[in-house]
Design a protein around this motif. Sequence first.
Motif, PDB file in Angstrom:
ATOM      1  N   ILE A  34      37.880  42.172  47.166  1.00  0.00           N
ATOM      2  CA  ILE A  34      37.895  40.808  47.642  1.00  0.00           C
ATOM      3  C   ILE A  34      37.027  39.650  46.979  1.00  0.00           C
ATOM      4  O   ILE A  34      37.879  38.803  46.845  1.00  0.00           O
ATOM      5  N   LEU A  35      36.101  39.964  46.581  1.00  0.00           N
ATOM      6  CA  LEU A  35      35.382  38.876  45.693  1.00  0.00           C
ATOM      7  C   LEU A  35      36.132  38.749  44.359  1.00  0.00           C
ATOM      8  O   LEU A  35      35.911  37.660  43.913  1.00  0.00           O
ATOM      9  N   GLU A  36      36.829  39.644  43.779  1.00  0.00           N
ATOM     10  CA  GLU A  36      37.576  39.597  42.683  1.00  0.00           C
ATOM     11  C   GLU A  36      38.673  38.579  42.942  1.00  0.00           C
ATOM     12  O   GLU A  36      39.100  37.574  42.054  1.00  0.00           O
ATOM     13  N   MET A  37      39.304  38.890  44.068  1.00  0.00           N
ATOM     14  CA  MET A  37      40.473  37.860  44.521  1.00  0.00           C
ATOM     15  C   MET A  37      40.025  36.600  44.617  1.00  0.00           C
ATOM     16  O   MET A  37      40.683  35.447  44.285  1.00  0.00           O
ATOM     17  N   VAL A  38      38.950  36.302  45.293  1.00  0.00           N
ATOM     18  CA  VAL A  38      38.569  34.995  45.607  1.00  0.00           C
ATOM     19  C   VAL A  38      37.876  34.470  44.136  1.00  0.00           C
ATOM     20  O   VAL A  38      38.572  33.162  44.239  1.00  0.00           O
ATOM     21  N   ASP A  39      37.472  34.963  43.479  1.00  0.00           N
ATOM     22  CA  ASP A  39      37.318  34.367  41.915  1.00  0.00           C
ATOM     23  C   ASP A  39      38.516  34.181  41.289  1.00  0.00           C
ATOM     24  O   ASP A  39      38.764  33.094  40.849  1.00  0.00           O
TER      25      ASP A  39
END
Length: 95
Positions: A34-39
């Motif tokens: 999820i955090l990779e997608m937000v980045d």
Amino acid sequence: MAIEHANVLRAAHLARLGVSDAQAERYVDDLSRILEMVDRLSEIDTEGVAPLSHPLDATQPLRADEAIETDRRDTFQGIAPATADGLYLVPRVVE
């Protein structure tokens, strides 16, 4: 931002959630993705893109603002334990 096993257990503790070690490992992977997608989303150039209130170009049909029910206050207050001047009287709950 890297999510670690301890971060998941700490967040679960703060949220008062019972999370096993096996669940925490799965959440580490899920939260990392999820955090990779937000980045990746934060890298997109959105200059000149107007914000949308809805992804579809549609308008909400509105009904006319008019009273459609009859006034039944007297009927409802007739079965109430106590009323005065059109108001319901209730016991005091705060001292």
